[in-house]
Design a protein around this motif. Structure first.
Motif, PDB file in Angstrom:
ATOM      1  N   PHE A  15       0.853  -1.266   0.072  1.00 17.00           N
ATOM      2  CA  PHE A  15       0.063   0.108  -0.037  1.00 17.00           C
ATOM      3  C   PHE A  15       0.903   1.295   0.152  1.00 17.00           C
ATOM      4  CE2 PHE A  15      -2.318   3.454   2.651  1.00 17.00           C
ATOM      5  CZ  PHE A  15      -3.394   3.492   1.637  1.00 17.00           C
ATOM      6  N   ASN A  16       0.407   2.221  -0.714  1.00 17.05           N
ATOM      7  CA  ASN A  16       1.080   3.692  -0.620  1.00 17.05           C
ATOM      8  C   ASN A  16       0.088   4.632  -0.282  1.00 17.05           C
ATOM      9  OD1 ASN A  16       2.465   5.962  -1.127  1.00 17.05           O
ATOM     10  ND2 ASN A  16       3.951   4.897  -2.642  1.00 17.05           N
ATOM     11  N   PRO A  17       0.256   5.240   0.741  1.00 18.42           N
ATOM     12  CA  PRO A  17      -0.823   6.243   1.195  1.00 18.42           C
ATOM     13  C   PRO A  17      -0.899   7.495   0.309  1.00 18.42           C
ATOM     14  CG  PRO A  17       0.878   6.328   2.589  1.00 18.42           C
ATOM     15  CD  PRO A  17       1.203   5.151   2.017  1.00 18.42           C
ATOM     16  N   SER A  18       0.387   7.794  -0.492  1.00 26.81           N
ATOM     17  CA  SER A  18       0.379   9.056  -1.559  1.00 26.81           C
ATOM     18  C   SER A  18      -0.746   8.661  -2.782  1.00 26.81           C
ATOM     19  CB  SER A  18       1.640   9.366  -2.034  1.00 26.81           C
ATOM     20  OG  SER A  18       2.206   8.143  -2.923  1.00 26.81           O
ATOM     21  N   ARG A  19      -0.874   7.424  -3.092  1.00 20.79           N
ATOM     22  CA  ARG A  19      -1.960   7.207  -4.135  1.00 20.79           C
ATOM     23  C   ARG A  19      -3.113   7.485  -3.687  1.00 20.79           C
ATOM     24  NH1 ARG A  19      -5.501   3.888  -6.179  1.00 20.79           N
ATOM     25  NH2 ARG A  19      -5.539   3.468  -8.309  1.00 20.79           N
ATOM     26  N   ALA A  20      -3.541   6.859  -2.447  1.00 21.30           N
ATOM     27  CA  ALA A  20      -4.924   6.882  -1.902  1.00 21.30           C
ATOM     28  C   ALA A  20      -5.304   8.280  -1.587  1.00 21.30           C
ATOM     29  CB  ALA A  20      -4.956   6.081  -0.586  1.00 21.30           C
ATOM     30  N   ILE A  21      -4.418   9.109  -1.209  1.00 23.31           N
ATOM     31  CA  ILE A  21      -4.515  10.561  -0.834  1.00 23.31           C
ATOM     32  C   ILE A  21      -4.770  11.455  -2.069  1.00 23.31           C
ATOM     33  CG2 ILE A  21      -3.398  12.652   0.249  1.00 23.31           C
ATOM     34  CD1 ILE A  21      -2.290  10.920   2.296  1.00 23.31           C
ATOM     35  N   ALA A  22      -4.031  10.944  -3.142  1.00 22.34           N
ATOM     36  CA  ALA A  22      -4.173  11.852  -4.417  1.00 22.34           C
ATOM     37  C   ALA A  22      -5.517  11.385  -5.110  1.00 22.34           C
ATOM     38  CB  ALA A  22      -3.072  11.384  -5.302  1.00 22.34           C
ATOM     39  N   PHE A  23      -5.874  10.293  -4.936  1.00 26.52           N
ATOM     40  CA  PHE A  23      -7.395   9.898  -5.578  1.00 26.52           C
ATOM     41  C   PHE A  23      -8.460  10.426  -4.717  1.00 26.52           C
ATOM     42  CE2 PHE A  23      -4.752   7.147  -8.218  1.00 26.52           C
ATOM     43  CZ  PHE A  23      -5.520   7.115  -9.358  1.00 26.52           C
ATOM     44  N   ARG A  24      -8.234  10.330  -3.575  1.00 28.11           N
ATOM     45  CA  ARG A  24      -9.387  11.008  -2.720  1.00 28.11           C
ATOM     46  C   ARG A  24      -9.638  12.518  -2.628  1.00 28.11           C
ATOM     47  NH1 ARG A  24     -13.940  11.822  -1.611  1.00 28.11           N
ATOM     48  NH2 ARG A  24     -14.722  12.086   0.609  1.00 28.11           N
ATOM     49  N   ALA A  25      -8.321  13.053  -2.514  1.00 31.24           N
ATOM     50  CA  ALA A  25      -8.258  14.470  -2.764  1.00 31.24           C
ATOM     51  C   ALA A  25      -8.883  14.996  -4.147  1.00 31.24           C
ATOM     52  CB  ALA A  25      -6.972  15.128  -2.720  1.00 31.24           C
ATOM     53  N   ALA A  26      -8.720  14.212  -5.389  1.00 30.56           N
ATOM     54  CA  ALA A  26      -9.495  14.619  -6.631  1.00 30.56           C
ATOM     55  C   ALA A  26     -10.935  14.488  -6.389  1.00 30.56           C
ATOM     56  CB  ALA A  26      -8.819  13.394  -7.608  1.00 30.56           C
ATOM     57  N   GLU A  27     -11.283  13.458  -5.755  1.00 35.53           N
ATOM     58  CA  GLU A  27     -12.856  13.331  -5.490  1.00 35.53           C
ATOM     59  C   GLU A  27     -13.419  14.403  -4.693  1.00 35.53           C
ATOM     60  OE1 GLU A  27     -12.747   8.394  -5.033  1.00 35.53           O
ATOM     61  OE2 GLU A  27     -13.056   9.621  -3.404  1.00 35.53           O
ATOM     62  N   MET A  28     -12.631  14.976  -3.721  1.00 32.65           N
ATOM     63  CA  MET A  28     -13.159  15.847  -2.854  1.00 32.65           C
ATOM     64  C   MET A  28     -13.081  17.439  -3.923  1.00 32.65           C
ATOM     65  SD  MET A  28     -10.887  15.501   0.820  1.00 32.65           S
ATOM     66  CE  MET A  28     -11.336  14.151   1.852  1.00 32.65           C
ATOM     67  N   LEU A  29     -12.059  17.471  -4.797  1.00 34.66           N
ATOM     68  CA  LEU A  29     -12.323  18.612  -5.589  1.00 34.66           C
ATOM     69  C   LEU A  29     -13.421  18.651  -6.672  1.00 34.66           C
ATOM     70  CD1 LEU A  29      -8.443  18.881  -6.190  1.00 34.66           C
ATOM     71  CD2 LEU A  29      -9.787  20.523  -5.190  1.00 34.66           C
ATOM     72  N   ALA A  30     -13.647  17.332  -7.020  1.00 38.35           N
ATOM     73  CA  ALA A  30     -14.871  17.155  -8.049  1.00 38.35           C
ATOM     74  C   ALA A  30     -16.230  17.484  -7.120  1.00 38.35           C
ATOM     75  CB  ALA A  30     -14.967  15.714  -8.379  1.00 38.35           C
ATOM     76  N   GLU A  31     -16.169  17.299  -5.924  1.00 38.92           N
ATOM     77  CA  GLU A  31     -17.381  17.539  -5.175  1.00 38.92           C
ATOM     78  C   GLU A  31     -17.315  18.937  -4.983  1.00 38.92           C
ATOM     79  OE1 GLU A  31     -16.570  15.425  -1.558  1.00 38.92           O
ATOM     80  OE2 GLU A  31     -16.857  13.396  -2.575  1.00 38.92           O
ATOM     81  N   ARG A  32     -16.469  19.831  -5.246  1.00 37.49           N
ATOM     82  CA  ARG A  32     -16.575  21.192  -5.299  1.00 37.49           C
ATOM     83  C   ARG A  32     -16.692  21.906  -6.506  1.00 37.49           C
ATOM     84  NH1 ARG A  32     -11.407  23.092  -1.478  1.00 37.49           N
ATOM     85  NH2 ARG A  32     -11.578  21.173   0.025  1.00 37.49           N
TER      86      ARG A  32
END
Length: 214
Positions: A15-32
């Motif tokens: 597991f690499n948290p950098s990938r998980a954080i990048a994808f979740r941040a993109a989802e959050m931006l899309a929600e905005r």
């Protein structure tokens, strides 16, 4: 348009948290209602720069933030300097372990991030915003060394690509080690999304010291 990248697992981890954080941040931006894309980069010296350049060509972003893992750190490290130097402590995922090699032969010795690092630090550091709820806080710092592994290689590649292009801002953020089910992934993703939004703006950087003595 915001482009976020994280790395695939490396060094034997699953597991690499950098990938998980990048994808979740993109989802959050899309929600905005902010256009954003996330992508995974290979932890391979021979492949990562080309993949990054492909993504920039494809999406023509206004902001690019690449994320990587710094397992020995306990804060979100906003990287200031990318250096034209590779010196791998461990092999990459293809077994390559370059020693004392330039990222780009004949290139500039270093590039600075063009992200609003001090503005981001001011926004994220709990002590500067006592009104934040504890659950939303994230430890952050400005770092002056992105290492000499694939993270720094990607950071240097990005800043070389963006050099002379003031229309696109870019930089690199190291994230601490987090397990896949750690709720702090959500907190760190929100912080990355906030930094990306801040980078879309054009305001001046605040003037305060974030330097170190060592």
């Amino acid at each position: 348009m915001i482009l976020l990248t994280g790395f695939e697992p490396f060094g034997g981890d699953g597991f690499n948290p950098s990938r998980a954080i990048a994808f979740r941040a993109a989802e959050m931006l899309a929600e905005r209602a902010i256009r954003a894309r996330a992508a995974e980069l290979p932890c391979v010296f021979a492949l990562a720069p080309a993949r990054l350049n492909e993504l920039v060509d494809e999406h023509e972003p206004d902001v690019v933030i690449s994320l990587g893992l710094a397992a020995g750190r306990d804060a979100l490290s906003l990287e200031k300097v990318a250096i034209n130097h590779v010196d791998a402590r461990i092999p990459d995922n293809a077994g390559d372990q370059p020693i004392d090699r330039q990222v780009l032969p004949g290139g500039a010795n270093a590039y600075f991030s063009t992200l609003p690092l001090k503005g981001a630090l001011l926004a994220l550091t709990p002590a500067t915003d006592p009104g934040k709820q504890a659950g939303s806080q994230v430890r952050a710092e400005i770092s002056y060394s992105a290492g000499t592994f694939v993270c720094n290689q990607v950071f240097y590649t990005l800043m070389h690509r963006l050099d002379g292009n003031p229309g696109t801002r870019g930089g690199f953020i190291h994230v601490p080690w987090l397990e896949a089910n750690d709720p702090r992934i959500e907190i760190h993703a929100r912080a990355v999304a906030d930094i990306a939004v801040l980078a879309l703006g054009t305001g001046p950087e605040p003037a305060f010291s974030a330097g170190r003595e060592s």
